[in-house]
Design an enzyme around this catalytic site. Structure first.
Site, short mmCIF file in Angstrom:
data_model
loop_
_atom_site.label_atom_id
_atom_site.label_comp_id
_atom_site.label_asym_id
_atom_site.label_seq_id
_atom_site.Cartn_x
_atom_site.Cartn_y
_atom_site.Cartn_z
N GLU A 46 0.89 -1.17 0.00
CA GLU A 46 0.00 0.00 0.00
C GLU A 46 0.91 1.20 0.00
O GLU A 46 1.73 1.36 0.91
CB GLU A 46 -0.90 0.01 1.23
N CYS A 71 -2.98 7.51 5.20
CA CYS A 71 -3.07 7.08 3.81
C CYS A 71 -4.39 7.47 3.16
O CYS A 71 -4.47 7.60 1.94
CB CYS A 71 -2.86 5.58 3.71
#
Length: 525
Positions: free
Chosen positions: A265, A302
């Site tokens: 990620e 994020c």
């Protein structure tokens, strides 16, 4: 719990052979005791070999035993939440209360995965019974279930030092799948990592599992990461961090004699689109609300909604004014590490160099590594012409994009690379525009939010935390939610087997009462 600074390799605490480090308090610049050991090639090899030795027994543990182990980790994590939060407040400069909540939520994730294990749906048990009388040829009995991949290396992240770290969702989902874990702790919070690691180590021992089910190592530089990815017994890797770091690991794993999956990620700006009717009806609410979410964790998330796009028209100025006011009130706060702060400063300056106009700023920083809240503005033409303006700035900065019309909005939406999420604010009058925008967003993200904001995200059975490159390296999987377990399993078919040799999930008696697909029909019988 007295911190030792040791590596946790299997059941042992292992002192260093290659060097040490101390944690840094980014709010004060002071180093914090004790010294923490670094691993070398010998310690890495030992940890991975222990994990491989543990694999056969652990991957074949029953659902009740494995679920009880996960529940035990949850209980122990909650028991140390105050101590863990206090240590993290020292190692991050963020409030302890924030980490108490993160510990509780992370414990809940382990309990949810315990439920996933008990239910067994992730096994996808499927039975096509024999048809000996079928014409023109008989069919043998075929039975399929998912099995664990093998030892997994997990790289802990810096920005959520529990839920994306040692006791985070990657560890929970890998252990739930039946994969032993070798955890590479992030050097930004070594004390908190040891606390979490010892919680899992204790749970392994109390459950009577092989000691290799969990190990924790740390190290300096790229060498430790390369050694972990290169080890021939490692079967998968997870990483949360920068695109450069994630892709370096991914490429290295593909160059092995036997390439392995690396689930990364990496980067996302989580664009938010305010369509005209929504903008006119609640522009100020959208602008102020987005900035409030973007400043969570000093913008070090994020899922931070980093880019707000809207057509210049009714409600735009109200949205702009509300966003500016929210930024001006957002105090500068300590960022997680000096490196993250320096990268934020460089990337904010890069935005200005590439044509973004600073239209609002929060109070000036009081400490060396405080991140100042910033609001920038560009036109749609600028965003289309300069790709770097569409790149992530990790920290408390937001970009407002002034568009000339819906056609430009659709062009800009098409220009974004893969994202973890995208958000759409719309009213009934925006339906035609929304219907046109949705297919564009579906091709670019794993989660679309309607009339809300990209952060926070629920950890649930329906969660998706993933998206097309460069958000992740494989958009078919999620790293958050119960579906995260799918990264660590693969299918095996057992053909023409006697019942007593089959995995329990595929035996006729179905001893664990799992849902199974039998001859195309879903049943628990």
């Amino acid at each position: 719990m007295t911190l030792t600074g040791n590596l946790l390799i299997g059941a042992a605490g292992v002192p260093t052979a290659t060097g040490t480090m101390k944690a840094l308090n980014p709010a004060t610049g002071e180093l914090i005791e004790p010294e923490f050991a670094f691993a070398g090639p010998t310690e890495i090899d030992h940890a991975v070999r222990l994990a491989d030795e543990a694999f056969d027994s652990y991957s074949h543990s029953g659902p009740a035993e494995r679920a009880a182990f996960l529940d035990s980790i949850a209980d122990k994590l909650e028991a140390v939440k105050d101590e863990l939060a206090a240590r993290l407040a020292l190692e991050t400069g963020l409030p302890a209360a924030q980490f108490e909540g993160e510990a509780i939520r992370t414990a809940d994730v382990f309990r949810k995965f315990a439920t996933v294990v008990r239910q067994g749906r992730f096994l996808q048990a499927t039975i096509d019974p024999a048809q000996p009388d079928r014409q023109p040829a008989p069919r043998m009995d075929h039975r399929l279930q998912k099995v664990a991949l093998g030892p997994v290396v997990i790289f802990g992240a810096s920005n959520f030092p529990i839920s994306y770290s040692v006791a985070g969702g990657d560890t929970a989902s890998a252990l739930a799948a039946g994969c032993p874990v070798v955890l590479k702790a992030h050097n930004a919070h070594p004390g908190a990592s040891e606390i979490q690691g010892r919680v899992i180590q204790q749970a392994v021992g109390e459950a009577g599992l092989h000691e290799g089910v969990f190990s924790l190592v740390r190290g300096a530089g790229n060498e430790i990461g390369e050694a972990l990815v290169d080890h021939p017994l490692v079967r998968a890797v997870t990483f949360t961090g920068s695109e450069g770091g994630g892709m370096a690991l991914y490429r290295r794993a593909q160059q092995r004699p036997d390439p392995i999956p690396v689930f990364t990620e990496m980067t996302s700006v989580n664009p938010t689109f305010a369509l005209p009717a929504a903008l006119a009806a609640r522009g100020a609410e959208i602008g102020g609300g987005l900035v409030q979410r973007a400043m969570y964790n000093v913008g070090q998330a994020c899922l931070k909604p980093a880019v707000l796009l809207a057509v210049d028209g009714p409600g735009f100025q109200e949205m702009r004014d509300a966003a500016s006011a929210a930024v001006e009130k957002a105090a500068a706060r300590t960022m997680l590490t000096p490196g993250i702060h320096d990268a934020y400063t460089r990337n904010a300056q890069r935005m200005e160099n590439d044509g973004a106009t600073r239209i609002a700023a929060g109070p000036a920083p009081a400490q060396a590594w405080d991140g100042q809240s910033l609001l920038y503005e560009v036109s749609g033409e600028q965003l289309l012409a300069e790709p770097t303006l569409r790149e992530e700035v990790f920290g408390p900065a937001v970009l407002l994009v002034r568009l000339t019309g819906l056609d430009q909005l659709f062009d800009v939406a098409c220009a974004f690379r893969g994202q973890l999420s995208a958000t759409l604010h719309a009213e009934a009058a925006d339906r035609a525009a929304a219907e046109r925008l949705l297919p564009i967003l579906e091709r670019r993200t794993g989660r679309i939010v309607f009339n809300a904001f990209s952060i926070p995200q629920e950890v649930s059975y329906a969660s998706t935390h993933g998206g097309p490159f460069p958000a992740t390296s494989d958009s078919r999987f999620t790293s958050v939610g119960m579906g995260a377990i799918e990264r660590f399993v693969r299918p095996v078919t057992y053909q023409n087997f006697p019942d007593e040799l089959l995995p329990e999930s595929l035996r006729e008696a179905n001893p664990h009462h799992l849902w199974r697909v039998v001859d195309g029909e879903l049943t628990r019988n």
